[in-house]
Design an enzyme around this catalytic site. Sequence first.
Site, PDB file in Angstrom:
ATOM      1  N   THR A 135       2.306  31.360  -9.650  1.00  0.00           N
ATOM      2  CA  THR A 135       1.724  30.538 -10.984  1.00  0.00           C
ATOM      3  C   THR A 135       1.456  31.828 -12.077  1.00  0.00           C
ATOM      4  O   THR A 135       1.412  33.134 -11.715  1.00  0.00           O
ATOM      5  CB  THR A 135       0.442  29.954 -10.774  1.00  0.00           C
ATOM      6  OG1 THR A 135      -0.521  30.732 -10.417  1.00  0.00           O
ATOM      7  CG2 THR A 135       0.867  28.822  -9.494  1.00  0.00           C
ATOM      8  N   ASP A 136       0.915  31.443 -13.186  1.00  0.00           N
ATOM      9  CA  ASP A 136       0.510  32.610 -14.199  1.00  0.00           C
ATOM     10  C   ASP A 136      -0.645  33.211 -13.529  1.00  0.00           C
ATOM     11  O   ASP A 136      -1.112  34.293 -13.962  1.00  0.00           O
ATOM     12  CB  ASP A 136       0.322  31.845 -15.559  1.00  0.00           C
ATOM     13  CG  ASP A 136       1.549  31.441 -16.200  1.00  0.00           C
ATOM     14  OD1 ASP A 136       2.835  31.785 -15.873  1.00  0.00           O
ATOM     15  OD2 ASP A 136       1.510  30.619 -16.930  1.00  0.00           O
ATOM     16  N   CYS A 137      -1.450  32.235 -13.121  1.00  0.00           N
ATOM     17  CA  CYS A 137      -2.887  32.861 -12.796  1.00  0.00           C
ATOM     18  C   CYS A 137      -2.607  33.547 -11.200  1.00  0.00           C
ATOM     19  O   CYS A 137      -3.457  34.368 -10.649  1.00  0.00           O
ATOM     20  CB  CYS A 137      -4.217  31.799 -12.660  1.00  0.00           C
ATOM     21  SG  CYS A 137      -3.687  30.369 -11.873  1.00  0.00           S
ATOM     22  N   TYR A 138      -1.877  33.318 -10.414  1.00  0.00           N
ATOM     23  CA  TYR A 138      -1.477  33.784  -8.959  1.00  0.00           C
ATOM     24  C   TYR A 138      -0.305  34.152  -8.930  1.00  0.00           C
ATOM     25  O   TYR A 138       0.610  33.479  -8.332  1.00  0.00           O
ATOM     26  CB  TYR A 138      -1.955  32.708  -7.961  1.00  0.00           C
ATOM     27  CG  TYR A 138      -3.533  32.310  -7.955  1.00  0.00           C
ATOM     28  CD1 TYR A 138      -4.368  33.171  -7.677  1.00  0.00           C
ATOM     29  CD2 TYR A 138      -3.984  31.053  -8.438  1.00  0.00           C
ATOM     30  CE1 TYR A 138      -5.719  32.740  -7.460  1.00  0.00           C
ATOM     31  CE2 TYR A 138      -5.162  30.788  -8.336  1.00  0.00           C
ATOM     32  CZ  TYR A 138      -6.088  31.570  -7.986  1.00  0.00           C
ATOM     33  OH  TYR A 138      -7.659  31.191  -7.948  1.00  0.00           O
TER      34      TYR A 138
END
Lengths: 396, 139
Positions: A135-138
């Site tokens: 994901t963008d954050c992970y």
Amino acid sequence: MKTYQQINDRIESGKAVVLTADEIIGYVEKKGLAAAAEEVDVVTTATFGPMCSSGCVLNFGHSKPKIRMSEAWVEDVLVYTGLAAVDVYLGATQLRHADPANMYHPGEFRYGGGHVIEDLVAGKTLQLFALSYGTDCYPRREIRTYFTIEDLNQATMVNPRNCYQNYNVAINDSDKTIYTYMGLLEPNRRNANYCSAGQLSPLLNDPYYETIGMGTKVWLAGAHGHVYAEGTQHAGAVARTPAGVPKGGAGTLALTADMKQMRPEVVRGVSLLGYGVSLALGIGIPIPVLNEQILKRTCVRDRDILAPVVDYGTDYPQNTGRVIGHVNYEQLRSGRIKVEGKDVAVGSLSSYCKALETANLLADEIRAGDFQLARPIASLAKENKMKPLVIRQKEP
Amino acid sequence: MNETVTKKMMLFFPRCECEKPIIYHLVKDHNLVVNVYRAKVTPEEEGYLVLDVTGTEDDIERAMAFVKTFNVTINCTGKGVTWDESRCTHCGYCITHCPTDALYIADEATREVAFNEADCIECLACIRVCPFGACASAF
């Protein structure tokens, strides 16, 4: 009559009188109930045996860059990742990846969730492998690394069901050998197995849940933990003897404690031939002697506790509810029982030896002032029954 | 020296010794009573034989000297089946599966399990059933 506060004060001053549920029987017989109730502060109970509904929540901390694990394995054993990014739940009965299970019957199940938990507590280095969709954050999509329990932020045992109040004696009425969670059962009632610490077992010493409830402090494999809920399948409303001792399963406890404080000798992976893997735990629970009645119930003896003999060839798997008869724990511990006139050899999956060791370890900690008692914040249900799973058709 | 004794031993066969009738000679030439617990002697592979021999000390000694001429390793101290006390949880599940009571309850009060190696006939039942992997076989 004593209060929790008075007992804890005596523990703190190092003056508490503590006996195990094994020792208390003879002590009360000698001193009389009233005098013993004055004198004794705590009775320690314990059990050691396979407890399948056990597992732990692990938090790994964040790698650089970060990952939100969507599938993960510890030592090739699948863990549940439907939690936050680096939280997982590792269950005791999970098989190792590519274990042939019962494809070559009976399967050996040499390593699984219970063994990972044993190795973790023993401080061994374990492999973590995890995948993610990113994901963008992970952004990380894959990770492989090695860790010990000390590297984890939290390793918390969270067991939905431990300490079954009483349990079945398993026997096999069929004409072929069967492999069950109650061990290997030879055909035509050639052997039987039981699994309870009997007179030492926690809930058999507090049959009406007067002192063991939610919030009760417990010794979970050496760590100071507590009862966080009633255990799954807890059913207080069962047939009981006149003294109140359940004649079958009945009560259960949901327990939790910090795994970093646990002792490896009482956290042991279990391999059950033809069945699967599990985890055996040593659990000690103190019973405060608040009054004579509570003390009296801790004096329960093996011969007063009845266990139902159940056929695991047909009746258990088909859920017929039939009970062949009852035997007591004195008979079970002798190694031979009579089932409808037939002499049957009986083995145990629960270790009385380790339970006794656990009860003594807990008693020593209380005497030394290192273990305080906690008053339950809520009682376990006495009236509920266990519900079956009904197979229904979808309503049109 | 005519008193008979019984000795338990493990014989390890290197490759290619398996076509020789060693046991036959132990009985015929050395007057030994032989009780084989288990054996695995396959052509082109290493093999083993775990057995009891009963006879006079002299006969046994001469028999062993004979066996050694075949390049066979004799182990009189080794244990074919071992019980690891530190792995054992003393649950007692093995007791009903052990046909000779080599695994037994040593203390009725504490239900502690013990293993008497001399009574073990190496049927391997305990290895199959022990949930904690406390019993093991050397081969």
